[in-house]
Design a protein around this motif. Structure first.
Motif, PDB file in Angstrom:
ATOM      1  N   MET A   1       0.819  -1.206   0.000  1.00  0.00           N
ATOM      2  CA  MET A   1       0.000   0.000   0.000  1.00  0.00           C
ATOM      3  C   MET A   1       0.862   1.270   0.000  1.00  0.00           C
ATOM      4  O   MET A   1       0.479   2.294  -0.522  1.00  0.00           O
ATOM      5  CB  MET A   1      -0.870  -0.033   1.249  1.00  0.00           C
ATOM      6  CG  MET A   1      -1.961   1.006   1.239  1.00  0.00           C
ATOM      7  SD  MET A   1      -2.185   1.726   2.843  1.00  0.00           S
ATOM      8  CE  MET A   1      -1.879   0.352   3.925  1.00  0.00           C
ATOM      9  N   VAL A   8      -3.593   7.279  -3.363  1.00  0.00           N
ATOM     10  CA  VAL A   8      -3.660   8.340  -2.339  1.00  0.00           C
ATOM     11  C   VAL A   8      -2.271   8.922  -2.098  1.00  0.00           C
ATOM     12  O   VAL A   8      -2.091  10.138  -1.984  1.00  0.00           O
ATOM     13  CB  VAL A   8      -4.311   7.808  -1.035  1.00  0.00           C
ATOM     14  CG1 VAL A   8      -4.256   8.857   0.063  1.00  0.00           C
ATOM     15  CG2 VAL A   8      -5.754   7.403  -1.307  1.00  0.00           C
ATOM     16  N   TYR A  17      -1.757  18.693   0.847  1.00  0.00           N
ATOM     17  CA  TYR A  17      -2.975  19.397   1.247  1.00  0.00           C
ATOM     18  C   TYR A  17      -3.016  19.571   2.760  1.00  0.00           C
ATOM     19  O   TYR A  17      -2.677  18.632   3.479  1.00  0.00           O
ATOM     20  CB  TYR A  17      -4.202  18.609   0.782  1.00  0.00           C
ATOM     21  CG  TYR A  17      -5.504  19.283   1.121  1.00  0.00           C
ATOM     22  CD1 TYR A  17      -6.051  20.257   0.285  1.00  0.00           C
ATOM     23  CD2 TYR A  17      -6.174  18.966   2.308  1.00  0.00           C
ATOM     24  CE1 TYR A  17      -7.246  20.893   0.615  1.00  0.00           C
ATOM     25  CE2 TYR A  17      -7.364  19.603   2.637  1.00  0.00           C
ATOM     26  CZ  TYR A  17      -7.889  20.555   1.791  1.00  0.00           C
ATOM     27  OH  TYR A  17      -9.054  21.189   2.117  1.00  0.00           O
ATOM     28  N   GLY A  63       0.368  15.851   7.128  1.00  0.00           N
ATOM     29  CA  GLY A  63       0.180  16.688   5.947  1.00  0.00           C
ATOM     30  C   GLY A  63       1.179  17.836   5.877  1.00  0.00           C
ATOM     31  O   GLY A  63       2.381  17.664   6.143  1.00  0.00           O
ATOM     32  N   ASP A  88       3.734  10.921   8.200  1.00  0.00           N
ATOM     33  CA  ASP A  88       2.915  11.002   6.982  1.00  0.00           C
ATOM     34  C   ASP A  88       3.622  10.190   5.909  1.00  0.00           C
ATOM     35  O   ASP A  88       4.841  10.050   5.924  1.00  0.00           O
ATOM     36  CB  ASP A  88       2.770  12.461   6.522  1.00  0.00           C
ATOM     37  CG  ASP A  88       1.566  12.669   5.602  1.00  0.00           C
ATOM     38  OD1 ASP A  88       0.610  13.352   6.018  1.00  0.00           O
ATOM     39  OD2 ASP A  88       1.579  12.133   4.464  1.00  0.00           O
ATOM     40  N   MET A  89       2.834   9.668   4.959  1.00  0.00           N
ATOM     41  CA  MET A  89       3.469   8.894   3.889  1.00  0.00           C
ATOM     42  C   MET A  89       3.922   9.785   2.736  1.00  0.00           C
ATOM     43  O   MET A  89       4.660   9.332   1.871  1.00  0.00           O
ATOM     44  CB  MET A  89       2.517   7.825   3.382  1.00  0.00           C
ATOM     45  CG  MET A  89       1.290   8.361   2.698  1.00  0.00           C
ATOM     46  SD  MET A  89       0.289   6.955   2.158  1.00  0.00           S
ATOM     47  CE  MET A  89      -1.102   7.808   1.455  1.00  0.00           C
ATOM     48  N   SER A  90       3.493  11.049   2.747  1.00  0.00           N
ATOM     49  CA  SER A  90       3.827  11.941   1.635  1.00  0.00           C
ATOM     50  C   SER A  90       5.093  12.739   1.941  1.00  0.00           C
ATOM     51  O   SER A  90       5.117  13.555   2.873  1.00  0.00           O
ATOM     52  CB  SER A  90       2.655  12.895   1.363  1.00  0.00           C
ATOM     53  OG  SER A  90       3.106  14.051   0.688  1.00  0.00           O
ATOM     54  N   SER A  93       4.581  16.541   1.328  1.00  0.00           N
ATOM     55  CA  SER A  93       3.890  17.226   2.435  1.00  0.00           C
ATOM     56  C   SER A  93       4.852  17.480   3.584  1.00  0.00           C
ATOM     57  O   SER A  93       4.873  18.563   4.176  1.00  0.00           O
ATOM     58  CB  SER A  93       2.714  16.378   2.929  1.00  0.00           C
ATOM     59  OG  SER A  93       1.801  16.152   1.877  1.00  0.00           O
ATOM     60  N   GLY A 131      -8.502  14.429   9.292  1.00  0.00           N
ATOM     61  CA  GLY A 131      -8.744  14.307   7.854  1.00  0.00           C
ATOM     62  C   GLY A 131      -7.955  13.192   7.196  1.00  0.00           C
ATOM     63  O   GLY A 131      -7.569  13.324   6.027  1.00  0.00           O
ATOM     64  N   LEU A 136      -8.067   6.033   4.281  1.00  0.00           N
ATOM     65  CA  LEU A 136      -7.327   4.767   4.371  1.00  0.00           C
ATOM     66  C   LEU A 136      -8.117   3.639   3.693  1.00  0.00           C
ATOM     67  O   LEU A 136      -9.350   3.652   3.692  1.00  0.00           O
ATOM     68  CB  LEU A 136      -7.093   4.383   5.833  1.00  0.00           C
ATOM     69  CG  LEU A 136      -6.303   5.357   6.720  1.00  0.00           C
ATOM     70  CD1 LEU A 136      -5.948   4.687   8.044  1.00  0.00           C
ATOM     71  CD2 LEU A 136      -5.034   5.820   6.040  1.00  0.00           C
TER      72      LEU A 136
END
Ligand SMILES: C[S@@+](CC[C@H](N)C(=O)[O-])C[C@H]1O[C@@H](n2cnc3c(N)ncnc32)[C@H](O)[C@@H]1O
Length: 408
Positions: A1, A8, A17, A63, A88-90, A93, A131, A136
């Motif tokens: 994932m 996502v 965001y 985020g 966070d996975m981003s 961000s 948020g 998920l």
């Protein structure tokens, strides 16, 4: 994932965001809910936490850093002993969040990874998750991972989307998936911008004037609202169910007044009937009748440990106005003997007796209710009755919170 194929993750690498510019960071501190430190104290620690004790906090799905920066700045201003972690996975961000923290000279521990790994870096006394759960693949597994990452006595502050206030959003997401879903993200945004300038008056989004993100929050706002690849909403029963499945228990919604059916039913007989309902049913009814809740912001703790968590009106409680909105209302109460509060189209107006309105002048975030009473020269019983008249409407809309900021 957690690979590049997850839509996502791809979305939040392309469109972190909410969009934030670190160069403007020091112009203004973004304040929000959940996780204002006054709220954390009020809803999780009875308004009496000793902030000189080490406190570990995780921002899960942090985020671009809104909650992290807010907490880091306010806790630094307080001189609180807080160890803040961001997950966070981003990566895109995180870079923005890091630059915002650096602009303020603040620090945190940074983790890039899946929210499911939270227990590996715990335990935490408080977890913010705003948020995120509704994006998920398995929100219940996400909430359960956060529950496992809590230290004894700890708690969670969360926000998930709510269905009725987002009327118009989900059919547009479905429509856009068919129309532009195979395009590159930038192309999708471009096409969406053209589509929304010429929607028929009958379109659900056009008919819901309380949805603004696609107008005000730039390309990232358009993507997050209308082009999201994984986004679901929870009604009140859904929130209770999500917490239950994770071994958690709801302590309170942050704005209890929005969950009171008596506030949205005018007919006396039906109001009385609504007044007899148990809390979950009453809140679910209020949500359906008001129709304007876009999100649910709430606090939760491990099942069986909710008792005594929410601060109550008593002599040693220290009231604080929350954020600029709370301070503006305090001024209005003092100047005009009342206040008007509007949210997503619902307006509440309250007048208060002059003597009660006068209590706001003594609320400074330092004095306890006992000290305020003594300063104003009231007897205990009439003071507590009067204070309740002031407190209830402000509590309903999260404008005043109890925090003694013990130890500081
Ligand atoms: C809508 S943004 C909210 C950001 C922030 N909490 C706020 O309120 O401003 C959702 C964030 O959750 C992160 N996210 C989504 N799924 C995640 C997962 N499984 N693990 C870690 N982060 C995730 C995204 O990368 C994104 O930064």
């Amino acid at each position: 994932m957690m690979n590049g194929a997850d839509p996502v993750k791809r979305q939040y690498e392309a469109y972190p965001y909410p969009a934030r510019d670190p160069a403007k960071e020091t112009d203004e501190l973004v304040i929000g809910s959940p996780s204002h430190p006054l709220e954390i104290d009020h809803f999780i620690f009875g308004g009496q936490r000793d902030w000189t004790q080490p406190t570990r906090i995780l921002v899960a799905g942090g985020g671009t850093g809104d909650a992290l920066v807010m907490m880091a700045q306010i806790f630094a201003d307080w001189g609180a002993n807080v160890d803040l972690h961001y997950l966070d996975m981003s990566e895109a961000s995180r870079k923005i969040a890091e630059a915002r923290m650096a602009a303020r000279g603040l620090s945190a521990t940074w983790h890039t990874g899946d929210l499911l790994t939270a227990p590996d870096i715990g335990p935490f006394d408080y977890i913010d998750c705003c948020g995120v759960l509704h994006h998920l693949p398995d929100p219940e597994a996400g909430a359960a991972a956060l529950a496992r990452a809590l230290a004894p006595g700890g708690g969670l502050g969360a926000m998930v989307y709510a269905p009725y206030g987002r009327a118009g959003v989900y059919e547009m997401q479905d429509a856009l998936r068919v129309l532009v879903g195979d395009d590159e993200p930038e192309k999708q945004v471009e096409h969406t911008k053209r589509l929304i300038t010429s929607l028929p008056q009958t379109n659900g989004l056009v008919r819901n004037p309380y949805i603004h993100d696609h107008v005000e929050a730039g390309d990232a706002g358009i993507y997050d609202l209308l082009l999201h690849s994984r986004d679901r909403a929870y009604d009140v029963d859904g929130v209770y169910g999500l917490m239950e499945a994770a071994g958690l228990e709801l302590v309170s919604f942050a704005m209890p007044g929005r969950y009171n059916p008596r506030a949205v039913i005018a007919d006396q007989e039906l109001r009385d009937r609504a007044g007899t309902l148990p809390p979950q049913q009453a809140a679910a009814l209020a949500e359906r009748i008001s129709g304007n809740l876009k999100t649910h912001v709430f606090y939760a703790v491990p099942k069986g440990s909710a008792e005594g968590r929410v601060a109550e009106v008593h002599g040693s409680a220290v009231p604080n106005f929350v954020g600029p909105r709370g301070h503006a209302l305090a001024k209005s109460i003092w100047d005009k003997g009342g206040f008007t509060f509007s949210m997503d189209g619902l307006t509440v107006q309250r007048n208060l007796p002059k003597a009660v309105a006068g209590m706001v002048t003594a609320i400074d975030g330092k004095r306890s209710l006992n000290e305020i009473r003594a300063k104003l020269g009231w007897e205990t019983k009439p003071f507590l009755q009067g204070f309740n008249n002031l407190y209830q409407p402000l509590n309903n809309f999260n404008l005043v919170r109890f925090s003694a900021r013990r130890g500081l």
